[in-house]
Scaffold this active site. Structure first.
Site, PDB file in Angstrom:
ATOM      1  N   CYS A 282     -39.902  43.944   4.762  1.00 52.50           N
ATOM      2  CA  CYS A 282     -39.284  44.240   3.464  1.00 52.50           C
ATOM      3  C   CYS A 282     -37.791  44.471   3.627  1.00 52.50           C
ATOM      4  O   CYS A 282     -36.982  43.948   2.859  1.00 52.50           O
ATOM      5  CB  CYS A 282     -39.949  45.459   2.839  1.00 52.50           C
ATOM      6  SG  CYS A 282     -39.356  45.829   1.167  1.00 52.50           S
TER       7      CYS A 282
ATOM      8  N   CYS B 138     -46.739  50.439   0.355  1.00 47.09           N
ATOM      9  CA  CYS B 138     -46.626  50.491  -1.105  1.00 47.09           C
ATOM     10  C   CYS B 138     -47.660  49.631  -1.817  1.00 47.09           C
ATOM     11  O   CYS B 138     -48.157  49.994  -2.879  1.00 47.09           O
ATOM     12  CB  CYS B 138     -45.206  50.100  -1.539  1.00 47.09           C
ATOM     13  SG  CYS B 138     -44.737  48.392  -1.161  1.00 47.09           S
TER      14      CYS B 138
END
Length: 358
Positions: free
Chosen positions: A103, A199
Site C-alpha cells: 500500500c 484494513c
C-alpha cells in the site's frame, strides 16, 4: 510564493499532527484521504482498522479545524490490483505477503505522489515515524527516533526522487509528544486508538477473504511432519503462515509449528520450534536506497516488522537477487515478507524473501 504540501491523511492522530506541523512551517497544505475499497467488499467489523468511513470524517474534521482544504481521492482500482489481489495471490503461492508495504509502495508513494505532481505540490507528507537526511545530492532514510514506533521497515522501497519530495514531520518525535500536540490544538483524534488489523480483512478471517476474493477453495489437506508422515488434516494450506502454532488443532506431547507450506500438494509441514531457525535467506525485487555497500561488510537485517535487526552480511547474486547471512540463526523466515538491511539507523535497502537455507 508558499510551497505546497499534499498530506496523506488516514484519520489518525499521526497524519493529523503531520498536517498541523506542515501548516505551522508555512506550507500551503491540502489534506487527502485515499478511498481504497467499498464497504461491501470487506467485512464490516472495522473498529481496529484504518480507512473506514469514520476515519474519513475524522480527517475531514481535522482539516476543518486547522483550516486546510480536504479531498477524498478514489484509488479503489489500483488498491484492488496492487494490494488486495496481490495479497490473495501471495497466499495461493504459499507466501505471507505484507499488504502495508504494498500500500505504501504503490498507493502513497506512487499513485499519490503522481497526483501531487499533477496538483503542483512540492512535497507529499505522511505521519510515518522515519527521518530523511540529505547529504550532497543523496537522500538517506533513517529510523524514527521513537524506536517503538519506527516504520522504516515498510518504506525500504523509496527512491531518491521520492525521498527528495517527501516530508516526515514526526520522525524526530515520540508518540506521546504527538498526542500532546493534538490535545493542545483540540484535534478530535488526539487519543484515538491505533489501527492494528489489515484494513480489508478487519475480522481477521483470511480464509474467507482469500476464498471469496480469489474464487478458490482447495478443501482439506494433510498436515505432515518433516519426513512426510501424515499427522493430521487441515482445511486449506492458505490459512497458515510460517511459525504459526495456534489453531492447528493437533494434540501432541510437544507443540507443533508450521515450518513449510507446499501449495501444489495442499500440505502444511509441521515441526519443532528449533526447525524454524535459519541463518541464510534470498530476496528478490531488491531496492537499494544506499549505493556502493560492500558485500561481506557488517550490517543488520530485519525479516519482519516486529523483528529486532540482527547482525548479518549480504551478497549480490548474479541474477540481482540478494543473499543475506546472519551471524546467529533467526526465527521464521517467511516467503513474501520483506528483509530490510540497515547500518545502524540508516536503511540500506530491502527486498522480498523468496527462499532460505541453513
Amino acid at each position: 510564493m508558499k510551497k505546497r504540501a499534499l498530506i496523506a491523511m488516514s484519520g489518525g492522530v499521526d497524519s493529523s499532527v503531520a498536517a498541523l506541523l506542515m501548516k505551522e512551517k508555512g506550507y500551503d497544505c491540502i489534506g487527502v484521504t485515499m478511498k481504497l475499497y467499498d464497504n461491501e467488499e470487506v467485512s464490516t467489523v472495522q473498529e481496529k482498522t484504518c480507512c473506514t468511513l469514520s476515519d474519513v470524517e475524522d480527517a475531514r474534521a481535522v482539516c476543518a479545524k486547522i483550516d486546510i482544504p480536504y479531498y477524498v481521492f478514489n484509488f479503489k482500482d489500483s488498491f484492488k490490483e496492487k494490494v488486495m489481489d496481490k495479497f490473495v495471490e501471495g497466499y495461493k503461492c504459499g507466501c505471507t505477503p505484507n499488504p502495508c508495504i504494498d500500500c505504501n509502495r504503490y498507493l502513497k508513494f506512487a499513485g499519490l505522489y503522481q497526483r501531487a505532481k499533477e496538483l503542483e505540490c512540492d512535497v507529499i507528507v505522511t505521519g510515518h515515524y522515519v527521518r530523511v537526511v540529505q547529504e550532497g545530492d543523496r537522500f538517506h532514510l533513517l529510523k524514527g527516533v521513537d524506536e517503538s514506533k519506527d516504520q522504516s521497515y515498510v518504506l525500504y522501497h523509496l527512491t531518491q526522487e521520492q525521498l527528495a519530495h517527501t516530508e516526515f514531520p514526526l520522525g524526530g518525535m515520540k508518540k506521546e509528544q504527538v498526542r500532546k500536540i493534538a490535545e493542545e490544538n483540540g484535534l478530535i483524534n488526539a487519543r484515538k486508538k491505533e489501527s492494528q488489523d489489515i484494513c480489508f480483512i478487519p475480522d481477521g478471517n483470511y480464509r474467507n477473504f482469500i476464498e471469496k476474493t480469489g474464487k478458490i477453495k482447495v478443501g482439506a489437506g494433510d498436515f505432515v511432519d518433516k519426513k512426510g508422515n501424515v499427522i493430521g488434516r487441515h482445511q486449506g494450506y492458505y490459512q497458515y503462515t510460517i511459525g504459526q502454532r495456534k489453531g492447528l488443532g493437533i494434540s501432541a506431547k510437544a507443540p507443533y509449528y508450521v515450518v513449510e507450506i507446499i501449495p501444489d500438494k495442499n500440505q502444511v509441514v509441521l515441526g519443532s520450534n528449533e526447525d524454524l531457525f535459519h541463518t541464510e535467506l534470498v530476496a528478490e525485487d531488491f531496492n537499494w536506497i544506499e549505493k556502493g555497500i560492500p558485500a561481506g561488510g557488517p550490517i543488520q537485517a530485519k525479516v519482519r516488522y516486529g523483528h529486532k535487526a540482527a547482525a548479518a552480511v549480504h551478497e549480490i547474486l548474479e541474477d540481482g537477487n540478494v543473499a543475506v547471512r546472519f551471524e546467529e540463526p533467526q526465527r521464521a523466515f517467511t516467503k513474501g515478507q520483506a528483509v530490510v538491511l540497515y547500518q545502524d539507523d540508516m536503511v540500506l535497502g530491502g527486498g522480498t524473501i523468496v527462499g532460505y537455507g541453513k
